[in-house]
Design a protein around this motif. Structure first.
Motif, PDB file in Angstrom:
ATOM      1  N   LYS A  29      10.236   9.076   2.376  1.00  0.00           N
ATOM      2  CA  LYS A  29      10.426   8.889   3.815  1.00  0.00           C
ATOM      3  C   LYS A  29      11.277   7.672   4.128  1.00  0.00           C
ATOM      4  CE  LYS A  29       6.266  11.202   5.373  1.00  0.00           C
ATOM      5  NZ  LYS A  29       4.957  11.048   6.020  1.00  0.00           N
ATOM      6  N   SER A  30      11.208   6.654   3.279  1.00  0.00           N
ATOM      7  CA  SER A  30      12.003   5.453   3.535  1.00  0.00           C
ATOM      8  C   SER A  30      13.356   5.479   2.830  1.00  0.00           C
ATOM      9  CB  SER A  30      11.224   4.201   3.127  1.00  0.00           C
ATOM     10  OG  SER A  30      10.983   4.202   1.744  1.00  0.00           O
ATOM     11  N   TYR A  61      10.182  -0.514   7.298  1.00  0.00           N
ATOM     12  CA  TYR A  61      11.046   0.605   7.689  1.00  0.00           C
ATOM     13  C   TYR A  61      10.600   1.184   9.032  1.00  0.00           C
ATOM     14  CZ  TYR A  61      13.249   5.206   7.464  1.00  0.00           C
ATOM     15  OH  TYR A  61      13.954   6.338   7.743  1.00  0.00           O
ATOM     16  N   ALA A  62       9.283   1.325   9.216  1.00  0.00           N
ATOM     17  CA  ALA A  62       8.763   1.876  10.467  1.00  0.00           C
ATOM     18  C   ALA A  62       9.022   0.936  11.636  1.00  0.00           C
ATOM     19  CB  ALA A  62       7.276   2.163  10.336  1.00  0.00           C
ATOM     20  N   LYS A  64      11.508  -1.139  11.964  1.00  0.00           N
ATOM     21  CA  LYS A  64      12.929  -1.105  12.308  1.00  0.00           C
ATOM     22  C   LYS A  64      13.275   0.110  13.154  1.00  0.00           C
ATOM     23  CE  LYS A  64      14.536  -3.571   8.249  1.00  0.00           C
ATOM     24  NZ  LYS A  64      15.254  -3.460   6.975  1.00  0.00           N
ATOM     25  N   ARG A  65      12.520   1.186  12.998  1.00  0.00           N
ATOM     26  CA  ARG A  65      12.805   2.417  13.731  1.00  0.00           C
ATOM     27  C   ARG A  65      12.201   2.426  15.125  1.00  0.00           C
ATOM     28  NH1 ARG A  65      12.198   7.762  10.636  1.00  0.00           N
ATOM     29  NH2 ARG A  65      13.219   8.345  12.542  1.00  0.00           N
TER      30      ARG A  65
END
Length: 72
Positions: A29-30, A61-62, A64-65
């Motif tokens: 996912k990343s 990562y989450a 940043k989104r």
């Protein structure tokens, strides 16, 4: 002595294999190589380090989104 060592490593390896599945899905996912994280998760001591790295990198990562909201 060898039998005692194997009895200690088997549970750690089984737990590492269980975490390998989660690490694979989080790595894919990343955008990382999932099979590399599976292999690293099955190595007893390296697997713990890999688990923490995958967890924190997926949180990063989450974050940043997430959409940025203007502050008041």
């Amino acid at each position: 002595m060898f039998n005692e060592l194997m009895l200690q490593l088997i549970p750690i390896t089984v737990i590492g294999a269980l975490f390998a599945w989660g690490n694979y899905s989080l790595a894919v996912k990343s955008g990382r190589n999932g099979w590399l994280f599976v292999i690293l998760s099955c190595i007893p001591v390296i697997g713990l380090i890999t688990m923490y790295y995958t967890l924190y990198s997926s949180i990063s990562y989450a974050l940043k989104r997430l959409p940025e909201e203007p502050r008041v």
